[in-house]
Design an enzyme around this catalytic site. Structure first.
Site, mmCIF file in Angstrom:
data_model
loop_
_atom_site.group_PDB
_atom_site.id
_atom_site.type_symbol
_atom_site.label_atom_id
_atom_site.label_comp_id
_atom_site.label_asym_id
_atom_site.label_seq_id
_atom_site.Cartn_x
_atom_site.Cartn_y
_atom_site.Cartn_z
ATOM 1 C CE1 TYR A 120 45.120 49.790 37.863
ATOM 2 C CE2 TYR A 120 45.460 48.711 35.778
ATOM 3 C CZ TYR A 120 45.616 48.565 37.376
ATOM 4 O OH TYR A 120 45.941 47.538 38.244
ATOM 5 C CE LYS A 167 32.214 46.723 47.086
ATOM 6 N NZ LYS A 167 31.799 45.645 47.668
ATOM 7 C CG ASP A 199 32.830 42.973 47.038
ATOM 8 O OD1 ASP A 199 32.012 42.720 46.287
ATOM 9 O OD2 ASP A 199 32.888 43.614 48.273
ATOM 10 C CG ASP A 223 45.819 44.305 36.460
ATOM 11 O OD1 ASP A 223 46.137 43.335 35.911
ATOM 12 O OD2 ASP A 223 46.657 45.333 36.605
ATOM 13 C CG ASP A 227 47.185 38.898 37.413
ATOM 14 O OD1 ASP A 227 46.736 38.844 36.279
ATOM 15 O OD2 ASP A 227 48.198 39.290 37.932
#
Ligand code: NAI
Ligand code: MG
Length: 326
Positions: A120, A167, A199, A223, A227
């Site tokens: 980001y 990751k 993941d 993020d 959610d």
């Protein structure tokens, strides 16, 4: 000293849940000075800019900011406002509450998300008609800063399980750095934690959220995983958040302007009120924050409830009930 709080309701249900939250804060009688700021879609239409300079300055110079929601202009409003308060940590608690339907009632998670870099950071290029690129920025300094915040948050708030999401098996250099920085901070502070591939973590969080507490994440992972956790606990009307910097912070619900219900007076104010409770804690009003939180929990358990939680109460019915409990 009088605390100055910037209040930026924004668009849609921001204009409903923010006034409801101010009523609740007024009932606590803390003597704050609230200063209004304009931002959002309506401001863009009136003035040609979604975030006027004076609103940015107001957030930067206040002791804390309460933000409701923006609509289509969200990225033009909230990203600069997070920068205005110098926030590096995005703290998103996702908790299930007694009396509220949740997929996993045992969920009690706090995502501590790096708020300034990762994918980001905005380093994107169009190299040709065919080729686009994105540079993933991970620094030792920002990674250490978020790790310190996460470990200290877990200790201060009684969370035993701390997990660092990554990751690094694929993004060897950047997430390799993230892991190394987190590990260095843990060693210096004598903190215990686990590492988890992000993941697989997404699956484990859904199947066994009770195994996790604080999850320290690079920006995008935070993020997405937060959610995902929102889906476990009963919806967006419940999720508060804090954007924390070294000496300033902004508090906002995770939800947006909800145009589908805006103007009807039925938005659930809990996420906004719980964001205000996070603000009180940040400003060292710990007792008042706890009182406010338990008033919200009592209303979530016994009602009145807004339609998103299966009731037929209005925003004001809920904020009035919270004030009664106080
Ligand atoms: P949203 O969060 O506004 O709404 C998603 C769904 O959840 C809707 O059905 C809405 O009615 C419901 N909902 C959200 N908050 C609620 C509450 N407090 N009480 C009851 N129900 C609630 O997300 P959506 O629909 O994807 O986006 C709408 C607008 O909000 C878009 O223009 C988007 O850009 C903006 N947005 C702004 C954000 C911000 O200001 N930080 C964050 C997310 C979206
Ligand atoms: Mg998001």
């Amino acid at each position: 000293m009088t605390e100055q709080i910037a209040v930026i309701p924004g668009d849609g249900i921001g204009q409903e849940v923010v006034p409801a939250t101010l009523d609740v804060l007024d009932a606590l009688d803390l003597g704050f000075e609230f200063v209004d700021g304009d931002a959002g879609d309506a401001v863009l239409e009136e003035r040609g800019e979604a975030l006027p300079d004076e609103t940015y300055e107001l957030a930067a110079e206040s002791d804390a900011t309460l933000f409701g929601a923006a609509g289509e202009t969200a990225a033009d409003v909230i990203l600069p406002l997070r920068e205005a308060v110098g926030s590096f940590a995005n703290v998103r608690p996702a908790r299930a509450y007694p009396g509220v339907d949740a997929v996993k009632p045992e969920t009690d998670l706090v995502f501590v998300r790096e708020n300034t870099e990762g994918v980001y950071a905005g380093i994107e290029s169009q190299l040709s008609d065919d080729v686009t690129t994105l540079t993933r920025l991970i620094t030792d300094s920002a990674s250490r800063r978020i790790a310190e915040y996460g470990f200290e948050y877990a200790e201060a708030n009684g969370y035993e399980d701390v997990t660092v999401a990554h990751k690094a098996n694929v993004m060897r250099t950047t997430d390799g750095q993230f892991l190394e920085s987190c590990s260095a901070v843990a060693e210096e502070g004598n903190y215990e934690y686990d590492e988890a591939l992000m993941d697989a973590l997404a699956m484990h969080l859904i199947m066994h959220p009770e195994d996790y507490g604080v999850v320290i994440c690079p920006n995008l992972a935070g993020d997405m995983l937060s959610d995902l956790a929102a889906g476990l606990v009963g919806g967006l009307g419940l999720l508060p958040s804090a954007n924390v910097g070294p000496d300033n912070a902004l508090f906002e619900p995770v939800h947006g302007s909800a145009p589908d219900i805006a103007g009807q007076g039925i938005a659930n104010p809990s996420a906004m009120v719980l964001s205000a409770a996070m603000m009180l804690e940040h400003l060292d009003y710990a007792d008042e924050a706890a009182t406010l939180r338990s008033a919200v929990e009592s209303v979530l358990e016994d009602g009145p409830k807004t339609p998103d939680l299966g009731g037929d109460a209005s925003t004001e019915d809920v904020s009035d009930a919270i004030i009664d409990r106080l």
